[in-house]
Design a protein around this motif. Structure first.
Motif, PDB file in Angstrom:
ATOM      1  N   ARG A  12       0.836  -1.204   0.000  1.00  0.00           N
ATOM      2  CA  ARG A  12       0.000   0.000   0.000  1.00  0.00           C
ATOM      3  C   ARG A  12       0.869   1.252   0.000  1.00  0.00           C
ATOM      4  NH1 ARG A  12      -3.685   3.069  -1.945  1.00  0.00           N
ATOM      5  NH2 ARG A  12      -4.522   4.573  -0.466  1.00  0.00           N
ATOM      6  N   LEU A  13       1.963   1.227   0.733  1.00  0.00           N
ATOM      7  CA  LEU A  13       2.875   2.365   0.755  1.00  0.00           C
ATOM      8  C   LEU A  13       3.443   2.625  -0.644  1.00  0.00           C
ATOM      9  CD1 LEU A  13       4.194   4.507   2.494  1.00  0.00           C
ATOM     10  CD2 LEU A  13       5.928   2.844   3.152  1.00  0.00           C
ATOM     11  N   GLU A  14       3.796   1.569  -1.353  1.00  0.00           N
ATOM     12  CA  GLU A  14       4.286   1.720  -2.730  1.00  0.00           C
ATOM     13  C   GLU A  14       3.211   2.317  -3.631  1.00  0.00           C
ATOM     14  OE1 GLU A  14       5.513  -2.290  -3.577  1.00  0.00           O
ATOM     15  OE2 GLU A  14       7.511  -1.979  -2.726  1.00  0.00           O
ATOM     16  N   GLU A  15       1.955   1.897  -3.432  1.00  0.00           N
ATOM     17  CA  GLU A  15       0.847   2.452  -4.224  1.00  0.00           C
ATOM     18  C   GLU A  15       0.695   3.951  -3.958  1.00  0.00           C
ATOM     19  OE1 GLU A  15      -2.488   0.107  -2.975  1.00  0.00           O
ATOM     20  OE2 GLU A  15      -1.873  -1.635  -4.150  1.00  0.00           O
ATOM     21  N   ILE A  16       0.798   4.319  -2.696  1.00  0.00           N
ATOM     22  CA  ILE A  16       0.651   5.731  -2.320  1.00  0.00           C
ATOM     23  C   ILE A  16       1.770   6.570  -2.940  1.00  0.00           C
ATOM     24  CG2 ILE A  16       0.817   7.338  -0.369  1.00  0.00           C
ATOM     25  CD1 ILE A  16      -0.730   5.207   1.274  1.00  0.00           C
ATOM     26  N   VAL A  17       2.995   6.063  -2.879  1.00  0.00           N
ATOM     27  CA  VAL A  17       4.125   6.784  -3.471  1.00  0.00           C
ATOM     28  C   VAL A  17       3.887   6.976  -4.970  1.00  0.00           C
ATOM     29  CG1 VAL A  17       6.584   6.644  -4.026  1.00  0.00           C
ATOM     30  CG2 VAL A  17       5.795   6.111  -1.714  1.00  0.00           C
ATOM     31  N   ALA A  18       3.433   5.919  -5.638  1.00  0.00           N
ATOM     32  CA  ALA A  18       3.174   6.018  -7.077  1.00  0.00           C
ATOM     33  C   ALA A  18       2.089   7.054  -7.370  1.00  0.00           C
ATOM     34  CB  ALA A  18       2.778   4.646  -7.630  1.00  0.00           C
ATOM     35  N   LEU A  19       1.031   7.057  -6.573  1.00  0.00           N
ATOM     36  CA  LEU A  19      -0.039   8.035  -6.771  1.00  0.00           C
ATOM     37  C   LEU A  19       0.460   9.459  -6.565  1.00  0.00           C
ATOM     38  CD1 LEU A  19      -3.022   6.269  -4.943  1.00  0.00           C
ATOM     39  CD2 LEU A  19      -2.904   6.844  -7.382  1.00  0.00           C
ATOM     40  N   GLU A  21       3.554  10.521  -6.823  1.00  0.00           N
ATOM     41  CA  GLU A  21       4.501  10.871  -7.894  1.00  0.00           C
ATOM     42  C   GLU A  21       3.777  11.182  -9.195  1.00  0.00           C
ATOM     43  OE1 GLU A  21       7.199   7.540  -8.002  1.00  0.00           O
ATOM     44  OE2 GLU A  21       8.551   8.480  -6.545  1.00  0.00           O
ATOM     45  N   LYS A  22       2.695  10.472  -9.440  1.00  0.00           N
ATOM     46  CA  LYS A  22       1.918  10.684 -10.660  1.00  0.00           C
ATOM     47  C   LYS A  22       1.236  12.040 -10.661  1.00  0.00           C
ATOM     48  CE  LYS A  22      -1.880   8.657 -13.287  1.00  0.00           C
ATOM     49  NZ  LYS A  22      -2.920   7.612 -13.298  1.00  0.00           N
ATOM     50  N   GLY A  23       0.789  12.459  -9.478  1.00  0.00           N
ATOM     51  CA  GLY A  23       0.101  13.745  -9.380  1.00  0.00           C
ATOM     52  C   GLY A  23      -1.349  13.629  -9.806  1.00  0.00           C
ATOM     53  N   GLY A  24      -1.994  14.763  -9.928  1.00  0.00           N
ATOM     54  CA  GLY A  24      -3.370  14.799 -10.386  1.00  0.00           C
ATOM     55  C   GLY A  24      -4.394  14.793  -9.259  1.00  0.00           C
ATOM     56  N   GLN A  25      -3.947  14.611  -8.015  1.00  0.00           N
ATOM     57  CA  GLN A  25      -4.871  14.646  -6.887  1.00  0.00           C
ATOM     58  C   GLN A  25      -5.031  16.083  -6.408  1.00  0.00           C
ATOM     59  OE1 GLN A  25      -2.032  12.611  -6.619  1.00  0.00           O
ATOM     60  NE2 GLN A  25      -3.079  10.787  -7.305  1.00  0.00           N
ATOM     61  N   THR A  26      -6.123  16.296  -5.723  1.00  0.00           N
ATOM     62  CA  THR A  26      -6.308  17.602  -5.090  1.00  0.00           C
ATOM     63  C   THR A  26      -5.312  17.705  -3.940  1.00  0.00           C
ATOM     64  OG1 THR A  26      -7.929  16.787  -3.496  1.00  0.00           O
ATOM     65  CG2 THR A  26      -8.781  17.575  -5.629  1.00  0.00           C
ATOM     66  N   ASP A  28      -6.024  18.339  -0.876  1.00  0.00           N
ATOM     67  CA  ASP A  28      -6.596  17.615   0.261  1.00  0.00           C
ATOM     68  C   ASP A  28      -6.355  16.108   0.125  1.00  0.00           C
ATOM     69  OD1 ASP A  28      -8.110  17.599   2.720  1.00  0.00           O
ATOM     70  OD2 ASP A  28      -9.785  16.741   1.568  1.00  0.00           O
ATOM     71  N   ASP A  29      -6.573  15.568  -1.065  1.00  0.00           N
ATOM     72  CA  ASP A  29      -6.332  14.144  -1.293  1.00  0.00           C
ATOM     73  C   ASP A  29      -4.855  13.799  -1.139  1.00  0.00           C
ATOM     74  OD1 ASP A  29      -9.005  13.646  -1.711  1.00  0.00           O
ATOM     75  OD2 ASP A  29      -8.860  13.666  -3.905  1.00  0.00           O
ATOM     76  N   SER A  30      -3.990  14.665  -1.626  1.00  0.00           N
ATOM     77  CA  SER A  30      -2.551  14.443  -1.495  1.00  0.00           C
ATOM     78  C   SER A  30      -2.127  14.423  -0.035  1.00  0.00           C
ATOM     79  CB  SER A  30      -1.767  15.532  -2.242  1.00  0.00           C
ATOM     80  OG  SER A  30      -1.981  15.434  -3.624  1.00  0.00           O
ATOM     81  N   VAL A  31      -2.687  15.334   0.759  1.00  0.00           N
ATOM     82  CA  VAL A  31      -2.365  15.377   2.186  1.00  0.00           C
ATOM     83  C   VAL A  31      -2.855  14.102   2.872  1.00  0.00           C
ATOM     84  CG1 VAL A  31      -2.849  16.569   4.368  1.00  0.00           C
ATOM     85  CG2 VAL A  31      -2.256  17.882   2.331  1.00  0.00           C
ATOM     86  N   LYS A  32      -4.053  13.643   2.526  1.00  0.00           N
ATOM     87  CA  LYS A  32      -4.584  12.410   3.110  1.00  0.00           C
ATOM     88  C   LYS A  32      -3.704  11.214   2.738  1.00  0.00           C
ATOM     89  CE  LYS A  32      -9.377  13.896   3.368  1.00  0.00           C
ATOM     90  NZ  LYS A  32     -10.725  13.797   2.811  1.00  0.00           N
ATOM     91  N   LEU A  33      -3.278  11.160   1.492  1.00  0.00           N
ATOM     92  CA  LEU A  33      -2.391  10.072   1.066  1.00  0.00           C
ATOM     93  C   LEU A  33      -1.066  10.138   1.813  1.00  0.00           C
ATOM     94  CD1 LEU A  33      -2.994  10.039  -2.809  1.00  0.00           C
ATOM     95  CD2 LEU A  33      -3.500   8.174  -1.201  1.00  0.00           C
ATOM     96  N   PHE A  34      -0.537  11.351   1.964  1.00  0.00           N
ATOM     97  CA  PHE A  34       0.720  11.516   2.693  1.00  0.00           C
ATOM     98  C   PHE A  34       0.572  11.055   4.140  1.00  0.00           C
ATOM     99  CE2 PHE A  34       3.759  13.765   5.295  1.00  0.00           C
ATOM    100  CZ  PHE A  34       4.942  13.552   4.603  1.00  0.00           C
ATOM    101  N   GLU A  35      -0.529  11.430   4.776  1.00  0.00           N
ATOM    102  CA  GLU A  35      -0.771  11.016   6.159  1.00  0.00           C
ATOM    103  C   GLU A  35      -0.857   9.496   6.267  1.00  0.00           C
ATOM    104  OE1 GLU A  35      -4.358  13.197   7.030  1.00  0.00           O
ATOM    105  OE2 GLU A  35      -3.241  14.856   7.918  1.00  0.00           O
ATOM    106  N   GLU A  36      -1.577   8.878   5.337  1.00  0.00           N
ATOM    107  CA  GLU A  36      -1.680   7.415   5.338  1.00  0.00           C
ATOM    108  C   GLU A  36      -0.299   6.791   5.128  1.00  0.00           C
ATOM    109  OE1 GLU A  36      -3.835   3.692   2.987  1.00  0.00           O
ATOM    110  OE2 GLU A  36      -4.306   5.738   2.355  1.00  0.00           O
ATOM    111  N   GLY A  37       0.460   7.354   4.211  1.00  0.00           N
ATOM    112  CA  GLY A  37       1.805   6.848   3.941  1.00  0.00           C
ATOM    113  C   GLY A  37       2.722   6.975   5.139  1.00  0.00           C
ATOM    114  N   ALA A  38       2.638   8.091   5.834  1.00  0.00           N
ATOM    115  CA  ALA A  38       3.461   8.290   7.023  1.00  0.00           C
ATOM    116  C   ALA A  38       3.096   7.267   8.104  1.00  0.00           C
ATOM    117  CB  ALA A  38       3.296   9.716   7.551  1.00  0.00           C
TER     118      ALA A  38
END
Length: 67
Positions: A12-19, A21-26, A28-38
């Motif tokens: 899941r961490l690898e998926e989050i990093v890929a997302l 890196e790809k960009g395109g999220q808002t 807010d979504d990027s912050v949520k992904l970062f929090e989940e990744g952390a």
């Protein structure tokens, strides 16, 4: 997250990093992904430290029986 397996967390961490890196999220979504990744990274680090501690204890116990 206690019931999660290390391998599942890493995947899941690898998926989050890929997302991210790809960009395109808002933002807010990027912050949520970062929090989940952390959180996942902290879980993985703890799992690795716990495994290392177990191995160290087993090795030390093995050394004592050999002496």
């Amino acid at each position: 997250m206690e019931q999660m397996q290390y391998e599942t967390a890493v995947k899941r961490l690898e998926e989050i990093v890929a997302l991210l890196e790809k960009g395109g999220q808002t933002l807010d979504d990027s912050v949520k992904l970062f929090e989940e990744g952390a959180s996942l990274a902290a879980f993985c680090n703890k799992a690795l430290k716990d495994a290392e501690l177990k191995i160290t204890k087993l090795t030390e116990t093995g050394d004592e029986t050999d002496a």
